[in-house]
Scaffold this motif. Structure first.
Motif, PDB file in Angstrom:
ATOM      1  N   THR A  61      42.655  44.788  51.256  1.00  0.00           N
ATOM      2  CA  THR A  61      42.748  43.390  51.660  1.00  0.00           C
ATOM      3  C   THR A  61      43.445  42.590  50.569  1.00  0.00           C
ATOM      4  O   THR A  61      43.583  43.042  49.434  1.00  0.00           O
ATOM      5  CB  THR A  61      41.351  42.772  51.897  1.00  0.00           C
ATOM      6  OG1 THR A  61      40.604  42.828  50.683  1.00  0.00           O
ATOM      7  CG2 THR A  61      40.594  43.495  52.995  1.00  0.00           C
ATOM      8  N   GLY A  74      42.839  35.524  50.486  1.00  0.00           N
ATOM      9  CA  GLY A  74      42.975  34.722  51.690  1.00  0.00           C
ATOM     10  C   GLY A  74      42.444  35.406  52.934  1.00  0.00           C
ATOM     11  O   GLY A  74      42.161  34.745  53.940  1.00  0.00           O
ATOM     12  N   GLU A  75      42.313  36.715  52.905  1.00  0.00           N
ATOM     13  CA  GLU A  75      41.709  37.430  54.026  1.00  0.00           C
ATOM     14  C   GLU A  75      40.184  37.355  53.900  1.00  0.00           C
ATOM     15  O   GLU A  75      39.659  36.982  52.849  1.00  0.00           O
ATOM     16  CB  GLU A  75      42.179  38.887  54.060  1.00  0.00           C
ATOM     17  CG  GLU A  75      43.665  39.024  54.347  1.00  0.00           C
ATOM     18  CD  GLU A  75      44.114  40.462  54.466  1.00  0.00           C
ATOM     19  OE1 GLU A  75      44.717  40.801  55.493  1.00  0.00           O
ATOM     20  OE2 GLU A  75      43.854  41.259  53.530  1.00  0.00           O
ATOM     21  N   THR A  76      39.490  37.719  54.959  1.00  0.00           N
ATOM     22  CA  THR A  76      38.035  37.615  54.949  1.00  0.00           C
ATOM     23  C   THR A  76      37.368  38.958  55.210  1.00  0.00           C
ATOM     24  O   THR A  76      37.976  39.871  55.777  1.00  0.00           O
ATOM     25  CB  THR A  76      37.529  36.618  56.015  1.00  0.00           C
ATOM     26  OG1 THR A  76      37.921  37.080  57.316  1.00  0.00           O
ATOM     27  CG2 THR A  76      38.073  35.228  55.771  1.00  0.00           C
ATOM     28  N   LYS A 104      33.425  40.367  56.682  1.00  0.00           N
ATOM     29  CA  LYS A 104      32.239  39.925  57.404  1.00  0.00           C
ATOM     30  C   LYS A 104      31.012  40.210  56.553  1.00  0.00           C
ATOM     31  O   LYS A 104      30.913  41.271  55.950  1.00  0.00           O
ATOM     32  CB  LYS A 104      32.131  40.657  58.736  1.00  0.00           C
ATOM     33  CG  LYS A 104      33.314  40.456  59.670  1.00  0.00           C
ATOM     34  CD  LYS A 104      33.180  41.354  60.895  1.00  0.00           C
ATOM     35  CE  LYS A 104      34.383  41.204  61.807  1.00  0.00           C
ATOM     36  NZ  LYS A 104      35.604  41.782  61.193  1.00  0.00           N
ATOM     37  N   ASP A 159      31.924  34.736  57.535  1.00  0.00           N
ATOM     38  CA  ASP A 159      33.203  35.307  57.104  1.00  0.00           C
ATOM     39  C   ASP A 159      33.427  34.809  55.685  1.00  0.00           C
ATOM     40  O   ASP A 159      33.521  33.603  55.450  1.00  0.00           O
ATOM     41  CB  ASP A 159      34.350  34.861  58.002  1.00  0.00           C
ATOM     42  CG  ASP A 159      34.248  35.443  59.400  1.00  0.00           C
ATOM     43  OD1 ASP A 159      33.672  36.534  59.546  1.00  0.00           O
ATOM     44  OD2 ASP A 159      34.741  34.805  60.350  1.00  0.00           O
ATOM     45  N   GLU A 218      35.745  34.493  52.440  1.00  0.00           N
ATOM     46  CA  GLU A 218      37.161  34.546  52.092  1.00  0.00           C
ATOM     47  C   GLU A 218      37.360  35.087  50.676  1.00  0.00           C
ATOM     48  O   GLU A 218      36.797  34.561  49.713  1.00  0.00           O
ATOM     49  CB  GLU A 218      37.796  33.167  52.206  1.00  0.00           C
ATOM     50  CG  GLU A 218      39.296  33.186  51.938  1.00  0.00           C
ATOM     51  CD  GLU A 218      39.966  31.843  52.153  1.00  0.00           C
ATOM     52  OE1 GLU A 218      40.998  31.594  51.504  1.00  0.00           O
ATOM     53  OE2 GLU A 218      39.441  31.042  52.977  1.00  0.00           O
ATOM     54  N   LEU A 219      38.159  36.122  50.575  1.00  0.00           N
ATOM     55  CA  LEU A 219      38.488  36.723  49.278  1.00  0.00           C
ATOM     56  C   LEU A 219      39.483  35.832  48.547  1.00  0.00           C
ATOM     57  O   LEU A 219      40.341  35.203  49.169  1.00  0.00           O
ATOM     58  CB  LEU A 219      39.083  38.113  49.486  1.00  0.00           C
ATOM     59  CG  LEU A 219      38.191  39.053  50.305  1.00  0.00           C
ATOM     60  CD1 LEU A 219      38.981  40.245  50.809  1.00  0.00           C
ATOM     61  CD2 LEU A 219      37.002  39.505  49.484  1.00  0.00           C
ATOM     62  N   ASN A 220      39.370  35.779  47.225  1.00  0.00           N
ATOM     63  CA  ASN A 220      40.273  34.900  46.471  1.00  0.00           C
ATOM     64  C   ASN A 220      41.163  35.657  45.496  1.00  0.00           C
ATOM     65  O   ASN A 220      41.801  35.071  44.629  1.00  0.00           O
ATOM     66  CB  ASN A 220      39.483  33.801  45.747  1.00  0.00           C
ATOM     67  CG  ASN A 220      38.525  34.348  44.700  1.00  0.00           C
ATOM     68  OD1 ASN A 220      38.324  35.559  44.598  1.00  0.00           O
ATOM     69  ND2 ASN A 220      37.943  33.457  43.913  1.00  0.00           N
TER      70      ASN A 220
END
Length: 199
Positions: A40, A43-45, A47, A66, A68-70
């Motif tokens: 990933t 900006g993607e998430t 669960k 959800d 959000e990855l940073n």
């Protein structure tokens, strides 16, 4: 206090509280936290799942948020980070199958950098062969896994050198406090924000 650079593993169905609470708490006291997951990008998430204890023989799982990855997993250089956080939930069961996750974990262990693992997160430490001869804990059902990996099982939040482990999210207050101590975090109590009643 100078904030630390902290790496945090995430994955689908990571435990919601165990991901979000330390992620926010560490930032609140001045640390920078990068949450990453294999395959990933920022900006993607992922669960999350909420694990709750309602009198059954094991926890109940419900769908969480959800998250959000940073940061982007493939861009991680563990040498750039001061510490590692490994939350629990179901994510560690599959995250430990990624060689790069285990390599990153070994970097922190070999360099004696602070690591905080909670609940099923200790499965990653066991798979990376980093707990042999070390006192630690995990979700209680994982006692056999910890012992099989050479760990010295404890039934409570445990600090052994720079490793801090806890059994589940109810351990957050002590687990996070112990980790902040290992990080050398000094918290300045700023005056409280003005309220309308102050006018």
């Amino acid at each position: 206090m100078t904030g630390k650079q902290i790496l945090m593993f995430a994955g689908d169905f990571v435990e919601d509280y165990e991901m979000m609470v330390p992620f926010q708490a560490l930032q609140a006291v001045g640390h920078e936290v990068h949450a990453v997951c294999p395959e990933t990008e920022a900006g993607e998430t992922v669960k999350t799942a909420v694990h709750d204890f309602r009198g059954d023989q094991t926890y109940m799982e419900t769908r969480g948020h959800d998250f959000e990855l940073n940061a982007t997993f493939d861009e991680v250089d563990p040498a750039d980070y001061d510490a590692l956080v490994i939350p629990g939930g179901r994510a560690p069961e599959y995250l430990r199958t990624y060689d790069r996750v285990l390599e990153i974990t070994r970097h922190f262990a070999d360099a004696d950098k602070p690591i905080a693992a909670l609940c099923h997160g200790t499965l990653i430490l066991a798979a990376a062969d980093t707990i042999r001869g070390t006192a630690c804990t995990a979700y209680p059902a994982l006692e056999a896994d910890v012992r099989a990996a050479g760990g010295e099982w404890r039934d409570e939040v445990t600090r052994d050198g720079t490793l801090v482990t806890g059994q589940a999210w109810p351990d957050h207050p002590e687990w996070i406090a112990q980790f902040l101590d290992v990080l050398g975090t000094e918290i300045d109590h700023a005056p409280s924000a003005a309220t309308a009643d102050d006018d």
